[in-house]
Design a protein around this motif. Structure first.
Motif, PDB file in Angstrom:
ATOM      1  N   GLU A 139      -6.583 -11.531 -22.623  1.00  0.00           N
ATOM      2  CA  GLU A 139      -5.509 -10.848 -21.890  1.00  0.00           C
ATOM      3  C   GLU A 139      -4.776  -9.870 -22.792  1.00  0.00           C
ATOM      4  O   GLU A 139      -4.461  -8.742 -22.377  1.00  0.00           O
ATOM      5  CB  GLU A 139      -4.530 -11.879 -21.328  1.00  0.00           C
ATOM      6  N   ARG A 140      -4.516 -10.305 -24.022  1.00  0.00           N
ATOM      7  CA  ARG A 140      -3.778  -9.432 -24.933  1.00  0.00           C
ATOM      8  C   ARG A 140      -4.577  -8.171 -25.243  1.00  0.00           C
ATOM      9  O   ARG A 140      -4.062  -7.050 -25.160  1.00  0.00           O
ATOM     10  CB  ARG A 140      -3.457 -10.190 -26.226  1.00  0.00           C
ATOM     11  N   GLU A 141      -5.848  -8.322 -25.601  1.00  0.00           N
ATOM     12  CA  GLU A 141      -6.674  -7.172 -25.945  1.00  0.00           C
ATOM     13  C   GLU A 141      -6.894  -6.268 -24.723  1.00  0.00           C
ATOM     14  O   GLU A 141      -6.900  -5.042 -24.830  1.00  0.00           O
ATOM     15  CB  GLU A 141      -8.021  -7.617 -26.511  1.00  0.00           C
ATOM     16  N   TYR A 142      -7.082  -6.905 -23.580  1.00  0.00           N
ATOM     17  CA  TYR A 142      -7.291  -6.139 -22.348  1.00  0.00           C
ATOM     18  C   TYR A 142      -6.067  -5.294 -22.021  1.00  0.00           C
ATOM     19  O   TYR A 142      -6.174  -4.087 -21.732  1.00  0.00           O
ATOM     20  CB  TYR A 142      -7.604  -7.099 -21.197  1.00  0.00           C
ATOM     21  N   LEU A 143      -4.879  -5.898 -22.080  1.00  0.00           N
ATOM     22  CA  LEU A 143      -3.661  -5.162 -21.735  1.00  0.00           C
ATOM     23  C   LEU A 143      -3.339  -4.098 -22.782  1.00  0.00           C
ATOM     24  O   LEU A 143      -2.852  -3.010 -22.445  1.00  0.00           O
ATOM     25  CB  LEU A 143      -2.494  -6.132 -21.573  1.00  0.00           C
ATOM     26  N   LEU A 144      -3.605  -4.387 -24.052  1.00  0.00           N
ATOM     27  CA  LEU A 144      -3.401  -3.371 -25.091  1.00  0.00           C
ATOM     28  C   LEU A 144      -4.312  -2.171 -24.849  1.00  0.00           C
ATOM     29  O   LEU A 144      -3.888  -1.017 -24.972  1.00  0.00           O
ATOM     30  CB  LEU A 144      -3.689  -3.969 -26.472  1.00  0.00           C
ATOM     31  N   ALA A 145      -5.559  -2.467 -24.500  1.00  0.00           N
ATOM     32  CA  ALA A 145      -6.506  -1.380 -24.246  1.00  0.00           C
ATOM     33  C   ALA A 145      -6.074  -0.540 -23.044  1.00  0.00           C
ATOM     34  O   ALA A 145      -6.170   0.696 -23.062  1.00  0.00           O
ATOM     35  CB  ALA A 145      -7.906  -1.956 -24.010  1.00  0.00           C
ATOM     36  N   LYS A 163       4.484 -10.228 -18.297  1.00  0.00           N
ATOM     37  CA  LYS A 163       3.274 -10.623 -19.015  1.00  0.00           C
ATOM     38  C   LYS A 163       3.220  -9.981 -20.401  1.00  0.00           C
ATOM     39  O   LYS A 163       2.869 -10.638 -21.396  1.00  0.00           O
ATOM     40  CB  LYS A 163       2.039 -10.234 -18.201  1.00  0.00           C
ATOM     41  N   LEU A 164       3.575  -8.715 -20.489  1.00  0.00           N
ATOM     42  CA  LEU A 164       3.563  -8.023 -21.782  1.00  0.00           C
ATOM     43  C   LEU A 164       4.551  -8.647 -22.758  1.00  0.00           C
ATOM     44  O   LEU A 164       4.255  -8.812 -23.949  1.00  0.00           O
ATOM     45  CB  LEU A 164       3.873  -6.535 -21.580  1.00  0.00           C
ATOM     46  N   ARG A 165       5.733  -9.014 -22.243  1.00  0.00           N
ATOM     47  CA  ARG A 165       6.727  -9.657 -23.121  1.00  0.00           C
ATOM     48  C   ARG A 165       6.221 -11.007 -23.620  1.00  0.00           C
ATOM     49  O   ARG A 165       6.387 -11.350 -24.793  1.00  0.00           O
ATOM     50  CB  ARG A 165       8.047  -9.826 -22.374  1.00  0.00           C
ATOM     51  N   ASN A 166       5.601 -11.754 -22.711  1.00  0.00           N
ATOM     52  CA  ASN A 166       5.104 -13.083 -23.098  1.00  0.00           C
ATOM     53  C   ASN A 166       4.020 -12.997 -24.159  1.00  0.00           C
ATOM     54  O   ASN A 166       3.876 -13.900 -25.005  1.00  0.00           O
ATOM     55  CB  ASN A 166       4.561 -13.823 -21.867  1.00  0.00           C
ATOM     56  N   LEU A 167       3.237 -11.900 -24.114  1.00  0.00           N
ATOM     57  CA  LEU A 167       2.159 -11.718 -25.083  1.00  0.00           C
ATOM     58  C   LEU A 167       2.622 -10.991 -26.342  1.00  0.00           C
ATOM     59  O   LEU A 167       1.822 -10.692 -27.244  1.00  0.00           O
ATOM     60  CB  LEU A 167       0.985 -10.985 -24.452  1.00  0.00           C
ATOM     61  N   ILE A 178       3.723  -7.879 -26.572  1.00  0.00           N
ATOM     62  CA  ILE A 178       3.281  -6.472 -26.592  1.00  0.00           C
ATOM     63  C   ILE A 178       4.450  -5.585 -26.253  1.00  0.00           C
ATOM     64  O   ILE A 178       5.104  -5.757 -25.209  1.00  0.00           O
ATOM     65  CB  ILE A 178       2.142  -6.250 -25.582  1.00  0.00           C
ATOM     66  N   SER A 179       4.764  -4.642 -27.135  1.00  0.00           N
ATOM     67  CA  SER A 179       5.866  -3.699 -26.924  1.00  0.00           C
ATOM     68  C   SER A 179       5.327  -2.363 -26.433  1.00  0.00           C
ATOM     69  O   SER A 179       4.504  -1.726 -27.102  1.00  0.00           O
ATOM     70  CB  SER A 179       6.652  -3.495 -28.227  1.00  0.00           C
ATOM     71  N   VAL A 180       5.779  -1.946 -25.249  1.00  0.00           N
ATOM     72  CA  VAL A 180       5.344  -0.662 -24.687  1.00  0.00           C
ATOM     73  C   VAL A 180       5.766   0.494 -25.576  1.00  0.00           C
ATOM     74  O   VAL A 180       5.043   1.474 -25.745  1.00  0.00           O
ATOM     75  CB  VAL A 180       5.908  -0.469 -23.256  1.00  0.00           C
TER      76      VAL A 180
END
Length: 474
Positions: free
Chosen positions: A428-434, A460-464, A466-468
């Motif tokens: 999920e993390r790699e997918y959303l980053l991509a 979901k991004l916060r939980n993982l 990931i900072s936009v």
């Protein structure tokens, strides 16, 4: 009587007749209608006047009373040296044979004296419109299909359009900066089409692709004395663009001698043809373009600082296509429609997988490379048995250079070695980053593509972790 837009550039009309009363009458009628009319009384002065400033239309008497400089001979010279200038012949004592001869040489129409003002104005208007259409058809042959790259709803595109809409109605000079392949010429034409000169000519020259020894002739023209005595005078782009717009792309490639001549023109609005001595006064809006940034231009020893400041009254910077991937869907739809119409082939749209592939490519050749890829894909898809363009129809260079696929291939091996819960989180993390990289940080585009509510996606991004903001603006 039609209401005229006084802000538009008036068409310059030259009247040639040996009767002063006729010249006064015709020029008075035309000036009252918003044209810019001037007149001369003989053929010699007619050619000198055209040489000094190319008109948008010539109204020419058949019988000028000066032998070798009669109207038909003047017409032949105009058709030879100024093929885009329409000529309307007029006479009070001519024959059908004379009229036919004039039309064969190239005159647009023939008016008999005495004439009605309404008839004169109708012929003048139609002649100007026909000449404009002739120029546009020739331009279309060179640039077809005309495709503006400023399509999309990204913040970058909206900001650029806002700048253009503010600057276009003015006559100020501007420079368009952007990467190779971003189609600066199309953007310059977009500016022209929004300006008060939109109904006048647009000319474009790329200094990088024009041989240095030829650039000055292309811009400033060439006097007959420099060539064979029987060859026509060459009219340069500055003169042809009178009352219109001239786009000079890759201006850093302009030779220093041409830079000096251009500076003088920008200062005086006058120039001389190469090999000539007659000053020619024109009203032209100059737009320039460069793949170099303003700082690079200012730091270049081969580019005049004076020319920089004279051409950079305003400037806009076009972002690379790779930084606005969220516009790929609209851009592709726009380009495919234009390409299908130009190639006379059925229109097809991209499948979701094919679009994803385009969105994850880096596009080093920018807009031009995208156009080429879409044209190739559309042609290859003709026999694929589908109503859409599939992944298999995408050119090999895009398939091989797909950043998303390459990165995922490297990471999938690592993920596959993890326990299922850790693998799921890593996936999920790699997918959303991509996907964030693919859409340049635009959450709205990304949420639509992956089918997740925008609020849920933020959570979901916060939980993982990931900072936009680390990737791009929302």
């Amino acid at each position: 009587m039609p209401i005229r837009d006084q802000r538009r550039m008036p068409v310059d009309i030259l009247i040639v007749d040996d009767e002063t009363d006729i010249c006064d009458l015709v020029s008075g009628i035309l000036n009252d209608e918003g044209y810019n009319a001037r007149f001369v009384l003989d053929g010699v002065h007619a050619l000198e006047s055209i040489k000094a400033r190319q008109p948008g239309l010539v109204i020419l008497d058949v019988w000028l009373g000066d032998g070798s400089r009669d109207g038909l001979k003047i017409l032949e010279t105009i058709m030879r040296d100024h093929p885009y200038v329409p000529v309307v012949m007029m006479s009070g004592h001519s024959t059908v044979e004379t009229a036919v001869s004039a039309i064969k040489i190239g005159a647009y129409d023939f008016i008999e004296k005495p004439f009605q003002a309404d008839r004169l104005l109708l012929v003048v208007r139609r002649a100007i419109e026909a000449a404009k259409l002739h120029r546009e058809v020739d331009e279309l042959k060179v640039r077809a299909p005309f495709l503006c790259s400023l399509v999309g709803d990204s913040r970058e595109v909206q900001d650029i359009k806002q700048q253009i809409h503010a600057v276009a109605p003015t006559n100020s000079r501007m420079c368009i900066h952007g990467p190779v392949g971003c189609d600066r010429a199309a953007i310059a034409r977009y500016v022209h089409n929004l300006s008060l000169r939109a109904d006048q000519s647009f000319f474009s020259i790329n200094c990088f692709f024009t041989p240095p020894q030829q650039i000055e002739v292309e811009l400033f023209g060439l006097e007959t004395i420099y060539a064979d005595e029987h060859s026509p005078r060459k009219i340069g782009m500055l003169e042809n663009a009178h009352n219109g717009t001239l786009f000079i792309d890759e201006i850093p490639s302009l030779p220093m001698s041409a830079q000096i001549r251009l500076i003088k023109f920008l200062q005086d609005s006058e120039f001389t043809r190469t090999g000539g001595s007659t000053s020619i006064s024109v009203n032209v809006r100059i737009i320039t373009g460069s793949s170099k940034s303003p700082d690079e231009l200012l730091g270049s020893a081969d580019f005049s600082t004076d020319l920089y400041y004279r051409t950079h009254v305003t400037s806009i910077s076009i972002p690379p296509l790779s930084s606005r991937r969220g516009d790929l869907a609209l851009l592709s739809k726009h380009f495919l429609a234009a390409i299908a119409a130009a190639q006379n082939i059925p229109l097809k749209n991209l499948t979701a997988d094919a679009l994803t592939l385009l969105e994850s490519y880096s596009w080093p050749g920018d807009i031009q490379q995208l156009k080429n890829a879409l044209e190739g894909s559309l042609i290859l898809s003709i026999n694929n048995g589908s109503m859409s363009i599939n992944v298999d129809d995408i050119p090999a260079e895009v398939l091989k250079g797909n950043q998303f696929s390459q990165e995922w291939d490297k990471k999938s091996a690592t993920i596959s070695s993890l326990p299922i819960k850790e693998a799921k989180d890593a996936f999920e993390r790699e997918y959303l980053l991509a996907q964030l990289k693919r859409f340049g940080g635009h959450i709205s585009h990304m949420s639509k593509f992956i089918g997740m509510d925008r609020t849920a996606l933020h959570r979901k991004l916060r939980n993982l972790g990931i900072s936009v903001s680390d990737i791009g603006e929302e």
